[in-house]
Design a protein around this motif. Structure first.
Motif, PDB file in Angstrom:
ATOM      1  N   ILE A  70      42.756  35.066  31.639  1.00  0.00           N
ATOM      2  CA  ILE A  70      42.365  35.247  33.037  1.00  0.00           C
ATOM      3  C   ILE A  70      42.725  36.660  33.486  1.00  0.00           C
ATOM      4  CG2 ILE A  70      42.793  34.467  35.410  1.00  0.00           C
ATOM      5  CD1 ILE A  70      43.421  31.703  34.219  1.00  0.00           C
ATOM      6  N   LEU A 130      38.093  34.647  32.187  1.00  0.00           N
ATOM      7  CA  LEU A 130      37.767  34.391  33.586  1.00  0.00           C
ATOM      8  C   LEU A 130      38.004  35.664  34.383  1.00  0.00           C
ATOM      9  CD1 LEU A 130      36.998  32.034  35.655  1.00  0.00           C
ATOM     10  CD2 LEU A 130      39.399  32.233  36.352  1.00  0.00           C
ATOM     11  N   LEU A 166      38.285  25.522  33.380  1.00  0.00           N
ATOM     12  CA  LEU A 166      37.553  26.647  33.956  1.00  0.00           C
ATOM     13  C   LEU A 166      36.184  26.871  33.320  1.00  0.00           C
ATOM     14  CD1 LEU A 166      40.548  29.156  34.171  1.00  0.00           C
ATOM     15  CD2 LEU A 166      39.727  27.558  35.927  1.00  0.00           C
ATOM     16  N   LYS A 214      38.198  24.434  41.757  1.00  0.00           N
ATOM     17  CA  LYS A 214      39.423  24.409  40.966  1.00  0.00           C
ATOM     18  C   LYS A 214      40.424  25.374  41.591  1.00  0.00           C
ATOM     19  CE  LYS A 214      37.280  21.674  38.194  1.00  0.00           C
ATOM     20  NZ  LYS A 214      37.477  20.221  38.390  1.00  0.00           N
ATOM     21  N   ILE A 267      35.979  28.465  41.539  1.00  0.00           N
ATOM     22  CA  ILE A 267      37.377  28.628  41.133  1.00  0.00           C
ATOM     23  C   ILE A 267      38.076  29.561  42.124  1.00  0.00           C
ATOM     24  CG2 ILE A 267      38.946  29.437  39.322  1.00  0.00           C
ATOM     25  CD1 ILE A 267      36.489  29.004  37.366  1.00  0.00           C
ATOM     26  N   GLY A 298      36.294  33.683  39.138  1.00  0.00           N
ATOM     27  CA  GLY A 298      37.134  33.194  40.226  1.00  0.00           C
ATOM     28  C   GLY A 298      37.187  34.157  41.394  1.00  0.00           C
ATOM     29  N   THR A 308      41.935  31.306  43.123  1.00  0.00           N
ATOM     30  CA  THR A 308      43.335  31.524  42.796  1.00  0.00           C
ATOM     31  C   THR A 308      44.043  32.006  44.047  1.00  0.00           C
ATOM     32  OG1 THR A 308      43.068  33.831  42.074  1.00  0.00           O
ATOM     33  CG2 THR A 308      42.740  32.118  40.419  1.00  0.00           C
TER      34      THR A 308
END
Length: 318
Positions: free
Chosen positions: A18, A40, A11, A117, A96, A70, A98
């Motif tokens: 995170i 993050l 990351l 990512k 990024i 992210g 999620t």
């Protein structure tokens, strides 16, 4: 202390910490603060009105930090077409992503051919293995102590994390019941290479959308002051215990189904509590970690305390 793990490498962050997706709360102020502190930060995409608002929120983060952040896609939200949000985030330079609350393949298909990512929240070994098979770069493993939506198996973080570590080859990030440097070191001891925290980040000064009443409830509460709602409709989630969740649990006993629960578990009902502080007219997500929350620091102060505690523990181990 060297904090480099496969998660920090993946990351591009200093510390393997995170911030959770936090529906209706994870916006630019909090995300930028977490990223500036070395973790993050994240924006919650599906809580925004439309894809253009997501772009605007991403621009705000980039004005406040030059560090990675992210974008979280909670794809399980009822009736929200997420594809346009993913495409908008890509147009704005997302690095990024999620994915929580649903089959990550749906998002992965939109991200195909990009270098974004991909991190996936899972609540079981099987889900983690499937996420790796589909192409996840890392998995975030939530135990039953966590706030918000959980797995259906009621397995705690301490048991679940090492099982997943043994079952996949990609990095594992521990979530659920973690709120300080002790939790960080415990997670690393279990084989995780990072942690995700949600509830603890709500009780920070930069979580500006959370009402004072919500933050005070997190300070005043103990680990016994949460309940799991929505179990009857196959979507168990942990919230602060109050008269509203009492009503929800009673309706669940009466087996009213999603239709009967809809007005009680809606986003608007959630916002009545977390935004307006109407603590008896809505609900608020929280994990059992609220038993460890005693203050509302800045994000920078929280990181300083966490890292100091963790490094003190590491020194004792040597």
């Amino acid at each position: 202390m060297n904090w480099e793990t496969r998660v920090t490498q993946l990351l591009g962050i200093r510390y393997p910490v995170i911030q959770g997706g936090l529906a209706y709360l994870a916006y630019s102020d909090l995300a930028a603060a977490v990223s500036n502190a070395g973790g993050l930060g994240q924006i919650t995409a599906m809580s925004l009105k439309d894809p253009e608002d997501l772009k605007k929120e991403m621009r705000l983060v980039k004005e406040m930090t030059d560090q990675p952040f992210g974008v979280n896609f909670a794809i399980g939200q009822q009736g929200r077409p997420f594809e346009s949000y993913v495409e908008a985030a890509l147009e704005e330079g997302m690095k990024i992503a999620t994915i929580t609350g649903g089959n990550p393949k749906l998002v992965f298909d939109v991200l195909e051919g990009t270098d974004v990512k991909k991190l996936v929240l899972v609540a079981s070994k099987r889900q983690a293995q499937k996420a790796e098979e589909l192409g996840a770069d890392a998995v975030m493993v939530v135990g039953q102590e966590g706030g918000g939506h959980l797995g259906r198996d009621d397995v705690g973080t301490f048991v679940l994390v090492p099982q997943v570590v043994d079952a996949v080859s990609i990095p594992v990030i521990a979530s659920g019941g973690i709120g300080d440097g002790r939790g960080l070191m415990a997670a690393l001891s279990l084989g995780a290479e990072g942690i995700e925290m949600g509830t603890r980040f709500i009780a920070t000064k930069e979580c500006v959308h959370a009402s004072d009443a919500y933050k005070q409830a997190l300070i005043n509460g103990t680990e016994r002051d949460t309940v799991v709602i929505k179990r009857s409709i196959g979507a168990p989630a942990r919230a602060l215990s109050n008269s509203w969740t009492d009503q929800i649990l009673q309706l669940e006993k009466e087996d009213v189904g999603y239709k009967g629960l809809k007005e009680y578990i809606s986003g608007e009902t959630n916002k009545r509590y977390i935004y307006e502080g109407k603590v008896d007219e809505g609900f608020a997500w929280a994990g059992q970690v609220l038993g460890l929350i005693k203050d509302v620091p800045t994000v920078a102060e929280l990181f300083s305390s966490m890292i100091s505690t963790a490094e003190s523990i590491r020194t004792k181990w040597q």
